[in-house]
Design a protein around this motif. Structure first.
Motif, PDB file in Angstrom:
ATOM      1  N   MET A   1       2.821 -34.045  60.610  1.00  0.00           N
ATOM      2  CA  MET A   1       3.265 -33.684  61.923  1.00  0.00           C
ATOM      3  C   MET A   1       4.280 -32.557  61.884  1.00  0.00           C
ATOM      4  N   GLU A   2       5.107 -32.558  60.852  1.00  0.00           N
ATOM      5  CA  GLU A   2       6.105 -31.505  60.723  1.00  0.00           C
ATOM      6  C   GLU A   2       5.456 -30.151  60.481  1.00  0.00           C
ATOM      7  N   ALA A   3       4.307 -30.138  59.755  1.00  0.00           N
ATOM      8  CA  ALA A   3       3.595 -28.884  59.490  1.00  0.00           C
ATOM      9  C   ALA A   3       3.087 -28.288  60.794  1.00  0.00           C
ATOM     10  N   GLU A   4       2.622 -29.127  61.712  1.00  0.00           N
ATOM     11  CA  GLU A   4       2.152 -28.628  63.012  1.00  0.00           C
ATOM     12  C   GLU A   4       3.314 -28.059  63.821  1.00  0.00           C
ATOM     13  N   ASN A   5       4.443 -28.743  63.806  1.00  0.00           N
ATOM     14  CA  ASN A   5       5.621 -28.245  64.523  1.00  0.00           C
ATOM     15  C   ASN A   5       6.097 -26.927  63.933  1.00  0.00           C
ATOM     16  N   PHE A   6       6.095 -26.859  62.601  1.00  0.00           N
ATOM     17  CA  PHE A   6       6.509 -25.621  61.942  1.00  0.00           C
ATOM     18  C   PHE A   6       5.554 -24.487  62.294  1.00  0.00           C
ATOM     19  N   SER A   7       4.254 -24.784  62.314  1.00  0.00           N
ATOM     20  CA  SER A   7       3.247 -23.778  62.657  1.00  0.00           C
ATOM     21  C   SER A   7       3.441 -23.288  64.085  1.00  0.00           C
ATOM     22  N   LYS A   8       3.707 -24.201  65.011  1.00  0.00           N
ATOM     23  CA  LYS A   8       3.948 -23.809  66.402  1.00  0.00           C
ATOM     24  C   LYS A   8       5.200 -22.950  66.516  1.00  0.00           C
ATOM     25  N   LEU A   9       6.266 -23.365  65.850  1.00  0.00           N
ATOM     26  CA  LEU A   9       7.502 -22.605  65.869  1.00  0.00           C
ATOM     27  C   LEU A   9       7.305 -21.225  65.269  1.00  0.00           C
ATOM     28  N   LEU A  10       6.567 -21.185  64.175  1.00  0.00           N
ATOM     29  CA  LEU A  10       6.302 -19.902  63.510  1.00  0.00           C
ATOM     30  C   LEU A  10       5.493 -18.984  64.421  1.00  0.00           C
ATOM     31  N   ASN A  11       4.486 -19.531  65.099  1.00  0.00           N
ATOM     32  CA  ASN A  11       3.685 -18.727  66.027  1.00  0.00           C
ATOM     33  C   ASN A  11       4.524 -18.196  67.180  1.00  0.00           C
ATOM     34  N   GLU A  12       5.475 -19.021  67.683  1.00  0.00           N
ATOM     35  CA  GLU A  12       6.360 -18.562  68.752  1.00  0.00           C
ATOM     36  C   GLU A  12       7.230 -17.413  68.284  1.00  0.00           C
ATOM     37  N   VAL A  13       7.754 -17.540  67.077  1.00  0.00           N
ATOM     38  CA  VAL A  13       8.619 -16.495  66.527  1.00  0.00           C
ATOM     39  C   VAL A  13       7.820 -15.219  66.306  1.00  0.00           C
ATOM     40  N   VAL A  14       6.598 -15.370  65.802  1.00  0.00           N
ATOM     41  CA  VAL A  14       5.749 -14.199  65.562  1.00  0.00           C
ATOM     42  C   VAL A  14       5.380 -13.545  66.881  1.00  0.00           C
ATOM     43  N   SER A  15       5.063 -14.336  67.893  1.00  0.00           N
ATOM     44  CA  SER A  15       4.665 -13.757  69.179  1.00  0.00           C
ATOM     45  C   SER A  15       5.837 -13.050  69.851  1.00  0.00           C
ATOM     46  N   ASN A  16       7.054 -13.463  69.574  1.00  0.00           N
ATOM     47  CA  ASN A  16       8.224 -12.783  70.121  1.00  0.00           C
ATOM     48  C   ASN A  16       8.541 -11.503  69.366  1.00  0.00           C
ATOM     49  N   GLY A  17       7.843 -11.276  68.239  1.00  0.00           N
ATOM     50  CA  GLY A  17       8.022 -10.043  67.481  1.00  0.00           C
ATOM     51  C   GLY A  17       9.174 -10.081  66.507  1.00  0.00           C
ATOM     52  N   LYS A  18       9.689 -11.257  66.240  1.00  0.00           N
ATOM     53  CA  LYS A  18      10.816 -11.357  65.314  1.00  0.00           C
ATOM     54  C   LYS A  18      10.362 -11.446  63.859  1.00  0.00           C
ATOM     55  N   ILE A  19       9.112 -11.923  63.644  1.00  0.00           N
ATOM     56  CA  ILE A  19       8.602 -12.080  62.277  1.00  0.00           C
ATOM     57  C   ILE A  19       7.231 -11.416  62.195  1.00  0.00           C
ATOM     58  N   ASN A  20       7.049 -10.689  61.131  1.00  0.00           N
ATOM     59  CA  ASN A  20       5.747 -10.078  60.851  1.00  0.00           C
ATOM     60  C   ASN A  20       5.138 -10.766  59.641  1.00  0.00           C
ATOM     61  N   PHE A  21       3.809 -10.773  59.597  1.00  0.00           N
ATOM     62  CA  PHE A  21       3.118 -11.343  58.443  1.00  0.00           C
ATOM     63  C   PHE A  21       2.629 -10.218  57.536  1.00  0.00           C
ATOM     64  N   TYR A  22       2.852 -10.444  56.254  1.00  0.00           N
ATOM     65  CA  TYR A  22       2.299  -9.577  55.229  1.00  0.00           C
ATOM     66  C   TYR A  22       1.479 -10.479  54.319  1.00  0.00           C
ATOM     67  N   TYR A  23       0.568  -9.857  53.609  1.00  0.00           N
ATOM     68  CA  TYR A  23      -0.375 -10.665  52.830  1.00  0.00           C
ATOM     69  C   TYR A  23      -0.308 -10.244  51.374  1.00  0.00           C
ATOM     70  N   TYR A  24      -0.062 -11.258  50.533  1.00  0.00           N
ATOM     71  CA  TYR A  24       0.029 -11.046  49.097  1.00  0.00           C
ATOM     72  C   TYR A  24      -1.339 -11.346  48.487  1.00  0.00           C
ATOM     73  N   SER A  25      -1.745 -10.511  47.527  1.00  0.00           N
ATOM     74  CA  SER A  25      -3.031 -10.738  46.863  1.00  0.00           C
ATOM     75  C   SER A  25      -2.901 -10.487  45.369  1.00  0.00           C
ATOM     76  N   ASP A  26      -3.202 -11.532  44.602  1.00  0.00           N
ATOM     77  CA  ASP A  26      -3.280 -11.406  43.148  1.00  0.00           C
ATOM     78  C   ASP A  26      -4.687 -11.828  42.739  1.00  0.00           C
ATOM     79  N   PRO A  27      -5.624 -10.852  42.641  1.00  0.00           N
ATOM     80  CA  PRO A  27      -7.021 -11.193  42.335  1.00  0.00           C
ATOM     81  C   PRO A  27      -7.220 -11.799  40.955  1.00  0.00           C
ATOM     82  N   THR A  28      -6.255 -11.615  40.050  1.00  0.00           N
ATOM     83  CA  THR A  28      -6.414 -12.124  38.682  1.00  0.00           C
ATOM     84  C   THR A  28      -5.893 -13.543  38.524  1.00  0.00           C
ATOM     85  N   SER A  29      -5.246 -14.070  39.547  1.00  0.00           N
ATOM     86  CA  SER A  29      -4.650 -15.398  39.461  1.00  0.00           C
ATOM     87  C   SER A  29      -5.721 -16.489  39.508  1.00  0.00           C
ATOM     88  N   PRO A  30      -5.588 -17.518  38.661  1.00  0.00           N
ATOM     89  CA  PRO A  30      -6.525 -18.642  38.741  1.00  0.00           C
ATOM     90  C   PRO A  30      -6.259 -19.510  39.976  1.00  0.00           C
TER      91      PRO A  30
END
Length: 169
Positions: free
Chosen positions: A1-30
């Motif tokens: 349940m906490e993960a859902e609340n965190f996800s909702k809070l994170l989406n609110e923060v992102v929609s307000n423009g305070k947080i941006n998402f960047y994507y990390y990629s390590d293709p060699t990682s198992p």
């Protein structure tokens, strides 16, 4: 349940423009999670300021196991069980089958040409045999007449009669 609340809070923060998402990629990682990991970041980074293996572009939702491709500068599929990968395999198989079919059709056409030549040759042989049979049919009566005349002389040979007369005397 906490993960859902965190996800909702994170989406609110992102929609307000305070947080941006960047994507990390390590293709060699198992670890598959490190192939395309979303990283929330407060603020905005320019493409020059992005750390190594961080990307501003989000991977497509259609990709099952997205990894960053440095050559194309885009996200590509890493999983061989994804729909795009399966389609690519099917297309490759289809191309191979098409090539085999073309080769088969070419071989079939070549065989048909060879068969036509063989049929023509056999037809020529049959015509030759028919002509030979016709000529022999005409020659057989003549040979039979000749053999009869040689085997049964109508008149005795004059040389033989003179020998008999000379011998009688």
């Amino acid at each position: 349940m906490e993960a859902e609340n965190f996800s909702k809070l994170l989406n609110e923060v992102v929609s307000n423009g305070k947080i941006n998402f960047y994507y990390y990629s390590d293709p060699t990682s198992p670890n598959i999670e490190l192939h395309h990991l979303a990283i929330p970041f407060p603020g905005e980074l320019s493409p020059v300021d992005l750390p190594f293996r961080w990307h501003a572009e989000k991977p497509s939702e259609e990709l099952v196991d997205a990894i960053w491709d440095d050559e194309s500068h885009s996200w590509i599929e890493n999983s061989d069980k994804s729909q795009p990968a399966l389609i690519a395999k099917l297309q490759a198989n289809n191309e191979a089958i098409q090539k085999k079919m073309e080769s088969y059709e070419e071989d079939k056409a070549k065989d048909a040409e060879k068969n036509d030549k063989i049929v023509q040759a056999l037809t020529g042989v049959q015509k030759g045999q028919a002509q030979t049979t016709a000529v022999l049919a005409q020659l057989v009566p003549m040979v039979q007449q000749l053999s009869k005349s040689v085997n049964t002389p109508d008149k005795p040979n004059e040389v033989d009669e003179t020998k008999k007369e000379e011998g009688a005397e």
